[in-house]
Design a protein around this motif. Sequence first.
Motif, short mmCIF file in Angstrom:
data_model
loop_
_atom_site.label_atom_id
_atom_site.label_comp_id
_atom_site.label_asym_id
_atom_site.label_seq_id
_atom_site.Cartn_x
_atom_site.Cartn_y
_atom_site.Cartn_z
N GLU A 4 0.80 -1.22 0.00
CA GLU A 4 0.00 0.00 0.00
C GLU A 4 0.84 1.27 0.00
N ILE A 5 1.90 1.30 0.75
CA ILE A 5 2.74 2.50 0.83
C ILE A 5 3.36 2.80 -0.53
N ASP A 6 3.92 1.77 -1.17
CA ASP A 6 4.51 1.96 -2.49
C ASP A 6 3.46 2.34 -3.52
N PHE A 7 2.27 1.77 -3.39
CA PHE A 7 1.16 2.09 -4.29
C PHE A 7 0.82 3.57 -4.21
N ARG A 8 0.69 4.09 -2.99
CA ARG A 8 0.35 5.51 -2.80
C ARG A 8 1.46 6.40 -3.34
N SER A 65 -6.07 7.07 -18.89
CA SER A 65 -7.00 6.11 -18.30
C SER A 65 -6.70 5.94 -16.82
N VAL A 66 -7.68 5.46 -16.10
CA VAL A 66 -7.48 5.15 -14.69
C VAL A 66 -6.40 4.09 -14.56
N ASP A 67 -6.38 3.13 -15.48
CA ASP A 67 -5.35 2.09 -15.47
C ASP A 67 -3.95 2.70 -15.54
N GLU A 68 -3.79 3.72 -16.39
CA GLU A 68 -2.48 4.37 -16.51
C GLU A 68 -2.06 5.04 -15.20
N LEU A 69 -3.03 5.60 -14.49
CA LEU A 69 -2.71 6.24 -13.21
C LEU A 69 -2.17 5.24 -12.19
N PHE A 70 -2.63 3.99 -12.29
CA PHE A 70 -2.25 2.99 -11.30
C PHE A 70 -1.28 1.93 -11.82
N SER A 71 -0.82 2.07 -13.05
CA SER A 71 0.11 1.08 -13.59
C SER A 71 1.50 1.26 -12.97
N ASP A 72 2.36 0.28 -13.18
CA ASP A 72 3.71 0.32 -12.63
C ASP A 72 4.59 1.35 -13.33
N SER A 73 4.27 1.67 -14.57
CA SER A 73 5.10 2.58 -15.35
C SER A 73 4.86 4.03 -14.98
N LEU A 74 5.93 4.79 -14.89
CA LEU A 74 5.81 6.22 -14.65
C LEU A 74 5.70 7.00 -15.95
N GLU A 75 5.84 6.30 -17.07
CA GLU A 75 5.83 6.94 -18.39
C GLU A 75 4.41 7.11 -18.91
#
Length: 89
Positions: A4-8, A65-75
């Motif tokens: 959770e911490i890394d996710f935030r 997309s919402v998916d992009e906001l939560f994906s692993d990629s920062l790009e």
Amino acid sequence: MINEIDFRKQFGAKLHSLRKQKGLTQSELAFYLNYSDKAVSKWERGENVPDTYTVYKIASFFGVSVDELFSDSLEIKVDPTKDNKTKSV
């Protein structure tokens, strides 16, 4: 699976990047979202995440997309065809 911490923190980094790409201040983004600049600051620092509807508004505002906001990629890039910059606060 990410904790959770890394996710935030990951979400906060993406939000910060998108906001900077649009040339917005935290206050300008907060105004559009009907939140305080302190809330936006907490999101960007990974101390908290917004509610589901606000996440949807953020994604729509930045043309991602919402998916992009939560994906692993920062790009992720702001949609150049949208001019959502707040004109006045």
